[in-house]
Design a protein around this motif. Structure first.
Motif, PDB file in Angstrom:
ATOM      1  N   ALA A  22       0.839  -1.203   0.000  1.00  8.19           N
ATOM      2  CA  ALA A  22       0.000   0.000   0.000  1.00  8.19           C
ATOM      3  C   ALA A  22       0.874   1.254   0.000  1.00  8.19           C
ATOM      4  O   ALA A  22       0.585   2.220  -0.719  1.00  8.19           O
ATOM      5  CB  ALA A  22      -0.936  -0.006   1.206  1.00  8.19           C
ATOM      6  N   ALA A  23       1.923   1.231   0.779  1.00  9.38           N
ATOM      7  CA  ALA A  23       2.846   2.371   0.795  1.00  9.38           C
ATOM      8  C   ALA A  23       3.522   2.529  -0.559  1.00  9.38           C
ATOM      9  O   ALA A  23       3.626   3.640  -1.089  1.00  9.38           O
ATOM     10  CB  ALA A  23       3.890   2.190   1.898  1.00  9.38           C
ATOM     11  N   ALA A  24       3.971   1.426  -1.137  1.00 11.34           N
ATOM     12  CA  ALA A  24       4.665   1.473  -2.430  1.00 11.34           C
ATOM     13  C   ALA A  24       3.748   1.965  -3.546  1.00 11.34           C
ATOM     14  O   ALA A  24       4.209   2.591  -4.501  1.00 11.34           O
ATOM     15  CB  ALA A  24       5.210   0.090  -2.771  1.00 11.34           C
ATOM     16  N   GLY A  25       2.470   1.721  -3.429  1.00 11.91           N
ATOM     17  CA  GLY A  25       1.520   2.149  -4.440  1.00 11.91           C
ATOM     18  C   GLY A  25       0.981   3.549  -4.234  1.00 11.91           C
ATOM     19  O   GLY A  25       0.286   4.091  -5.099  1.00 11.91           O
ATOM     20  N   THR A  48       9.311  -7.986  -0.883  1.00 14.52           N
ATOM     21  CA  THR A  48       8.893  -9.125  -1.696  1.00 14.52           C
ATOM     22  C   THR A  48       8.829  -8.713  -3.167  1.00 14.52           C
ATOM     23  O   THR A  48       8.895  -7.526  -3.508  1.00 14.52           O
ATOM     24  CB  THR A  48       7.505  -9.628  -1.260  1.00 14.52           C
ATOM     25  OG1 THR A  48       6.545  -8.597  -1.546  1.00 14.52           O
ATOM     26  CG2 THR A  48       7.474  -9.992   0.220  1.00 14.52           C
ATOM     27  N   GLU A  49       8.664  -9.706  -4.017  1.00 15.35           N
ATOM     28  CA  GLU A  49       8.522  -9.431  -5.451  1.00 15.35           C
ATOM     29  C   GLU A  49       7.324  -8.519  -5.703  1.00 15.35           C
ATOM     30  O   GLU A  49       7.396  -7.597  -6.526  1.00 15.35           O
ATOM     31  CB  GLU A  49       8.355 -10.747  -6.207  1.00 15.35           C
ATOM     32  CG  GLU A  49       8.187 -10.572  -7.694  1.00 15.35           C
ATOM     33  CD  GLU A  49       8.058 -11.891  -8.445  1.00 15.35           C
ATOM     34  OE1 GLU A  49       7.780 -11.826  -9.650  1.00 15.35           O
ATOM     35  OE2 GLU A  49       8.237 -12.969  -7.837  1.00 15.35           O
ATOM     36  N   GLU A  50       6.235  -8.755  -4.993  1.00 19.41           N
ATOM     37  CA  GLU A  50       5.040  -7.930  -5.167  1.00 19.41           C
ATOM     38  C   GLU A  50       5.275  -6.486  -4.739  1.00 19.41           C
ATOM     39  O   GLU A  50       4.762  -5.557  -5.361  1.00 19.41           O
ATOM     40  CB  GLU A  50       3.855  -8.531  -4.411  1.00 19.41           C
ATOM     41  CG  GLU A  50       3.347  -9.817  -5.019  1.00 19.41           C
ATOM     42  CD  GLU A  50       2.898  -9.652  -6.467  1.00 19.41           C
ATOM     43  OE1 GLU A  50       2.175  -8.686  -6.777  1.00 19.41           O
ATOM     44  OE2 GLU A  50       3.280 -10.495  -7.293  1.00 19.41           O
ATOM     45  N   VAL A  51       6.052  -6.283  -3.689  1.00 17.47           N
ATOM     46  CA  VAL A  51       6.383  -4.926  -3.237  1.00 17.47           C
ATOM     47  C   VAL A  51       7.193  -4.214  -4.319  1.00 17.47           C
ATOM     48  O   VAL A  51       6.929  -3.056  -4.660  1.00 17.47           O
ATOM     49  CB  VAL A  51       7.149  -4.951  -1.894  1.00 17.47           C
ATOM     50  CG1 VAL A  51       7.737  -3.584  -1.570  1.00 17.47           C
ATOM     51  CG2 VAL A  51       6.234  -5.422  -0.769  1.00 17.47           C
ATOM     52  N   ALA A  56       7.647  -0.247  -8.582  1.00 22.64           N
ATOM     53  CA  ALA A  56       8.043   0.059  -9.964  1.00 22.64           C
ATOM     54  C   ALA A  56       6.874   0.618 -10.762  1.00 22.64           C
ATOM     55  O   ALA A  56       7.068   1.436 -11.665  1.00 22.64           O
ATOM     56  CB  ALA A  56       8.587  -1.193 -10.633  1.00 22.64           C
ATOM     57  N   GLY A  57       5.668   0.220 -10.430  1.00 21.50           N
ATOM     58  CA  GLY A  57       4.486   0.700 -11.126  1.00 21.50           C
ATOM     59  C   GLY A  57       3.964   2.034 -10.641  1.00 21.50           C
ATOM     60  O   GLY A  57       3.011   2.574 -11.198  1.00 21.50           O
ATOM     61  N   ASN A  58       4.584   2.582  -9.614  1.00 22.66           N
ATOM     62  CA  ASN A  58       4.150   3.872  -9.079  1.00 22.66           C
ATOM     63  C   ASN A  58       4.609   4.974 -10.035  1.00 22.66           C
ATOM     64  O   ASN A  58       5.800   5.217 -10.190  1.00 22.66           O
ATOM     65  CB  ASN A  58       4.737   4.074  -7.682  1.00 22.66           C
ATOM     66  CG  ASN A  58       4.222   5.319  -7.014  1.00 22.66           C
ATOM     67  OD1 ASN A  58       4.196   6.382  -7.602  1.00 22.66           O
ATOM     68  ND2 ASN A  58       3.830   5.181  -5.755  1.00 22.66           N
ATOM     69  N   ARG A  59       3.643   5.622 -10.667  1.00 23.77           N
ATOM     70  CA  ARG A  59       3.947   6.602 -11.716  1.00 23.77           C
ATOM     71  C   ARG A  59       4.627   7.857 -11.206  1.00 23.77           C
ATOM     72  O   ARG A  59       5.405   8.478 -11.924  1.00 23.77           O
ATOM     73  CB  ARG A  59       2.671   6.986 -12.446  1.00 23.77           C
ATOM     74  CG  ARG A  59       2.097   5.849 -13.210  1.00 23.77           C
ATOM     75  CD  ARG A  59       0.828   6.248 -13.894  1.00 23.77           C
ATOM     76  NE  ARG A  59       0.175   5.039 -14.406  1.00 23.77           N
ATOM     77  CZ  ARG A  59      -0.850   5.041 -15.187  1.00 23.77           C
ATOM     78  NH1 ARG A  59      -1.386   6.189 -15.541  1.00 23.77           N
ATOM     79  NH2 ARG A  59      -1.376   3.923 -15.607  1.00 23.77           N
ATOM     80  N   GLY A  62       7.986   5.964  -8.537  1.00 23.72           N
ATOM     81  CA  GLY A  62       8.471   4.591  -8.662  1.00 23.72           C
ATOM     82  C   GLY A  62       9.979   4.489  -8.777  1.00 23.72           C
ATOM     83  O   GLY A  62      10.615   3.679  -8.105  1.00 23.72           O
ATOM     84  N   LYS A  63      10.551   5.333  -9.620  1.00 24.55           N
ATOM     85  CA  LYS A  63      12.006   5.309  -9.805  1.00 24.55           C
ATOM     86  C   LYS A  63      12.726   5.583  -8.480  1.00 24.55           C
ATOM     87  O   LYS A  63      13.650   4.872  -8.107  1.00 24.55           O
ATOM     88  CB  LYS A  63      12.423   6.335 -10.857  1.00 24.55           C
ATOM     89  CG  LYS A  63      13.910   6.385 -11.088  1.00 24.55           C
ATOM     90  CD  LYS A  63      14.287   7.463 -12.098  1.00 24.55           C
ATOM     91  CE  LYS A  63      15.793   7.490 -12.221  1.00 24.55           C
ATOM     92  NZ  LYS A  63      16.301   8.804 -12.464  1.00 24.55           N
ATOM     93  N   GLU A  64      12.278   6.609  -7.784  1.00 22.15           N
ATOM     94  CA  GLU A  64      12.908   6.977  -6.514  1.00 22.15           C
ATOM     95  C   GLU A  64      12.719   5.887  -5.465  1.00 22.15           C
ATOM     96  O   GLU A  64      13.614   5.627  -4.660  1.00 22.15           O
ATOM     97  CB  GLU A  64      12.351   8.305  -6.002  1.00 22.15           C
ATOM     98  CG  GLU A  64      12.718   9.505  -6.853  1.00 22.15           C
ATOM     99  CD  GLU A  64      11.786   9.714  -8.036  1.00 22.15           C
ATOM    100  OE1 GLU A  64      10.787   8.966  -8.182  1.00 22.15           O
ATOM    101  OE2 GLU A  64      12.060  10.630  -8.828  1.00 22.15           O
ATOM    102  N   MET A  65      11.543   5.241  -5.478  1.00  9.30           N
ATOM    103  CA  MET A  65      11.298   4.155  -4.514  1.00  9.30           C
ATOM    104  C   MET A  65      12.205   2.962  -4.781  1.00  9.30           C
ATOM    105  O   MET A  65      12.752   2.375  -3.852  1.00  9.30           O
ATOM    106  CB  MET A  65       9.838   3.728  -4.542  1.00  9.30           C
ATOM    107  CG  MET A  65       9.098   4.208  -3.340  1.00  9.30           C
ATOM    108  SD  MET A  65       7.489   3.472  -3.203  1.00  9.30           S
ATOM    109  CE  MET A  65       6.593   4.474  -4.333  1.00  9.30           C
ATOM    110  N   ILE A  66      12.359   2.609  -6.064  1.00  7.45           N
ATOM    111  CA  ILE A  66      13.247   1.497  -6.406  1.00  7.45           C
ATOM    112  C   ILE A  66      14.674   1.842  -5.999  1.00  7.45           C
ATOM    113  O   ILE A  66      15.388   1.004  -5.436  1.00  7.45           O
ATOM    114  CB  ILE A  66      13.152   1.155  -7.915  1.00  7.45           C
ATOM    115  CG1 ILE A  66      11.766   0.597  -8.243  1.00  7.45           C
ATOM    116  CG2 ILE A  66      14.258   0.188  -8.326  1.00  7.45           C
ATOM    117  CD1 ILE A  66      11.421  -0.724  -7.560  1.00  7.45           C
ATOM    118  N   GLU A  67      15.102   3.072  -6.242  1.00  5.97           N
ATOM    119  CA  GLU A  67      16.437   3.497  -5.814  1.00  5.97           C
ATOM    120  C   GLU A  67      16.591   3.384  -4.296  1.00  5.97           C
ATOM    121  O   GLU A  67      17.615   2.915  -3.796  1.00  5.97           O
ATOM    122  CB  GLU A  67      16.713   4.928  -6.272  1.00  5.97           C
ATOM    123  CG  GLU A  67      16.923   5.045  -7.760  1.00  5.97           C
ATOM    124  CD  GLU A  67      17.010   6.481  -8.249  1.00  5.97           C
ATOM    125  OE1 GLU A  67      16.742   7.427  -7.466  1.00  5.97           O
ATOM    126  OE2 GLU A  67      17.349   6.671  -9.429  1.00  5.97           O
TER     127      GLU A  67
END
Length: 82
Positions: A22-25, A48-51, A56-59, A62-67
């Protein structure tokens, strides 16, 4: 708003995969919430993979979260090129 929840006793509030997803989205403040979860309750946060897919799908961030996830928990982030 989430900080008071994190201050509760660990017995009363668990950081589940659903909470992290939920946070990631969250497109408004997802990166900040993920950073707060990692900082305050990092021992409970499972990447997890789902996280990773949700982040990654967060428009908006997403980039900053993955970093952030790679920087904080790179050993837990699995990337499969298939």
């Amino acid at each position: 708003m989430i900080t008071p929840l994190l201050d509760l006793k660990r017995d009363n509030f668990s950081v589940t995969e659903e909470v992290v997803k939920a946070a990631a989205g969250n497109e408004r403040s997802g990166k900040e919430v993920i950073a707060l979860l990692l900082d305050q309750r990092g021992d409970e946060v499972k990447i997890t993979e789902e996280v990773v897919k949700t982040a990654a799908g967060n428009r908006s961030s997403g980039k900053e979260m993955i970093e952030l996830l790679l920087d904080q928990r790179g050993n837990e982030v699995k990337i499969d090129c298939s």
